[in-house]
Write a protein that holds these residues in place. Sequence first.
Motif, PDB file in Angstrom:
ATOM      1  N   LYS A 281       1.196  -1.273   0.107  1.00  0.00           N
ATOM      2  CA  LYS A 281       0.166  -0.071   0.287  1.00  0.00           C
ATOM      3  C   LYS A 281       0.784   0.942   0.035  1.00  0.00           C
ATOM      4  O   LYS A 281       0.565   2.330  -0.923  1.00  0.00           O
ATOM      5  N   ALA A 282       2.099   1.606   1.171  1.00  0.00           N
ATOM      6  CA  ALA A 282       2.928   2.334   1.311  1.00  0.00           C
ATOM      7  C   ALA A 282       3.200   2.649  -0.149  1.00  0.00           C
ATOM      8  O   ALA A 282       3.691   3.855  -1.134  1.00  0.00           O
TER       9      ALA A 282
ATOM     10  N   ASN B 139       2.627   6.253  -6.815  1.00  0.00           N
ATOM     11  CA  ASN B 139       1.219   7.660  -7.614  1.00  0.00           C
ATOM     12  C   ASN B 139       1.346   9.204  -7.369  1.00  0.00           C
ATOM     13  O   ASN B 139       1.604   9.419  -8.005  1.00  0.00           O
ATOM     14  N   LYS B 140       1.896   9.051  -6.312  1.00  0.00           N
ATOM     15  CA  LYS B 140       2.634  10.882  -6.099  1.00  0.00           C
ATOM     16  C   LYS B 140       4.450  10.761  -6.678  1.00  0.00           C
ATOM     17  O   LYS B 140       4.419  12.228  -7.477  1.00  0.00           O
TER      18      LYS B 140
ATOM     19  N   ALA C 158      -7.190   0.710  -7.564  1.00  0.00           N
ATOM     20  CA  ALA C 158      -5.332   1.596  -8.876  1.00  0.00           C
ATOM     21  C   ALA C 158      -5.921   2.736  -9.322  1.00  0.00           C
ATOM     22  O   ALA C 158      -7.911   3.175  -9.273  1.00  0.00           O
ATOM     23  N   ARG C 159      -4.783   2.888 -10.372  1.00  0.00           N
ATOM     24  CA  ARG C 159      -5.494   4.405 -10.193  1.00  0.00           C
ATOM     25  C   ARG C 159      -4.463   4.885 -11.168  1.00  0.00           C
ATOM     26  O   ARG C 159      -3.685   4.400 -12.126  1.00  0.00           O
ATOM     27  N   VAL C 160      -5.316   5.752 -12.617  1.00  0.00           N
ATOM     28  CA  VAL C 160      -4.619   5.145 -13.817  1.00  0.00           C
ATOM     29  C   VAL C 160      -4.221   7.548 -13.823  1.00  0.00           C
ATOM     30  O   VAL C 160      -5.046   8.449 -13.605  1.00  0.00           O
ATOM     31  N   HIS C 161      -2.772   7.461 -14.888  1.00  0.00           N
ATOM     32  CA  HIS C 161      -2.770   8.910 -14.917  1.00  0.00           C
ATOM     33  C   HIS C 161      -2.655   9.477 -16.414  1.00  0.00           C
ATOM     34  O   HIS C 161      -2.779   8.254 -17.276  1.00  0.00           O
ATOM     35  N   GLY C 162      -2.754  10.160 -17.246  1.00  0.00           N
ATOM     36  CA  GLY C 162      -1.918  10.293 -17.998  1.00  0.00           C
ATOM     37  C   GLY C 162      -1.376  11.403 -18.493  1.00  0.00           C
ATOM     38  O   GLY C 162      -1.357  12.857 -17.865  1.00  0.00           O
TER      39      GLY C 162
ATOM     40  N   VAL D 103      -1.185   2.516 -11.550  1.00  0.00           N
ATOM     41  CA  VAL D 103      -1.068   1.786 -10.674  1.00  0.00           C
ATOM     42  C   VAL D 103      -2.008   0.968 -10.141  1.00  0.00           C
ATOM     43  O   VAL D 103      -2.859   1.655  -9.214  1.00  0.00           O
ATOM     44  N   GLY D 104      -1.195   0.035  -9.394  1.00  0.00           N
ATOM     45  CA  GLY D 104      -2.501  -1.004  -8.916  1.00  0.00           C
ATOM     46  C   GLY D 104      -2.143  -1.962  -8.229  1.00  0.00           C
ATOM     47  O   GLY D 104      -0.929  -2.847  -8.420  1.00  0.00           O
TER      48      GLY D 104
END
Length: 206
Positions: free
Chosen positions: A109-110, A116-117, A147-151, A168-169
């Motif tokens: 999790k960390a 993501n950051k 999961a988070r998605v970036h573009g 990132v999942g």
Amino acid sequence: MLKHTRARTLTALAVAGLTALSALAAGAVPAAAAKASGAPKYLSANELPPYLSSTWTAGKIEDGVPEGLQYCLGDAFLAYDVNHRSFRTDLEAGATQTVVVTGSDSKAKALATRLNKDFQKCVSESSDPDVEVEYRDLGTLPVEEGARVHGVASVASWGAMDLRLLSVGRDGRTVTVVDYGQFGGFKKAPVKAFKKTTTTAVNKLY
């Protein structure tokens, strides 16, 4: 040339190995131990977003951090045993899937939070005057632990346009990063297909 190389790193998807450091000391699970307990599975070529008329080809699973992630996320991966698979087309698109098996859910999790950051920070701090960069938070996906998605879309002063989609999942103690790149911008970005690929990647781990 140095500025040009730095800017293109944001969308580069070339594959190269980087030896992982101090995996045991950081509590990461060695590859042998991961296999004994059920090694995570990777995406197949046909699970990548369709790109024009080209066909995806999957490479072998390799040790280390892919070159396209080293600039923005390399520091976050240093303490872990990292593996990746690269994918390519015969046109202007490429991708990688990176997988890290950590020692616990809390460490995973960390790590996911930091990845993501770090990616958002890396994009926001890009200051090459020859390249205009646009970042979009494309939201989260309700798969396993999330999961988070970036573009990211970049336009160079010489006219080159590049698109990068990165997610990132996490599934338990395992984190996966899917990194996709092609020529063009957000107008033709395969966001829906990429989110489907990300969901498949996380679900497929175990």
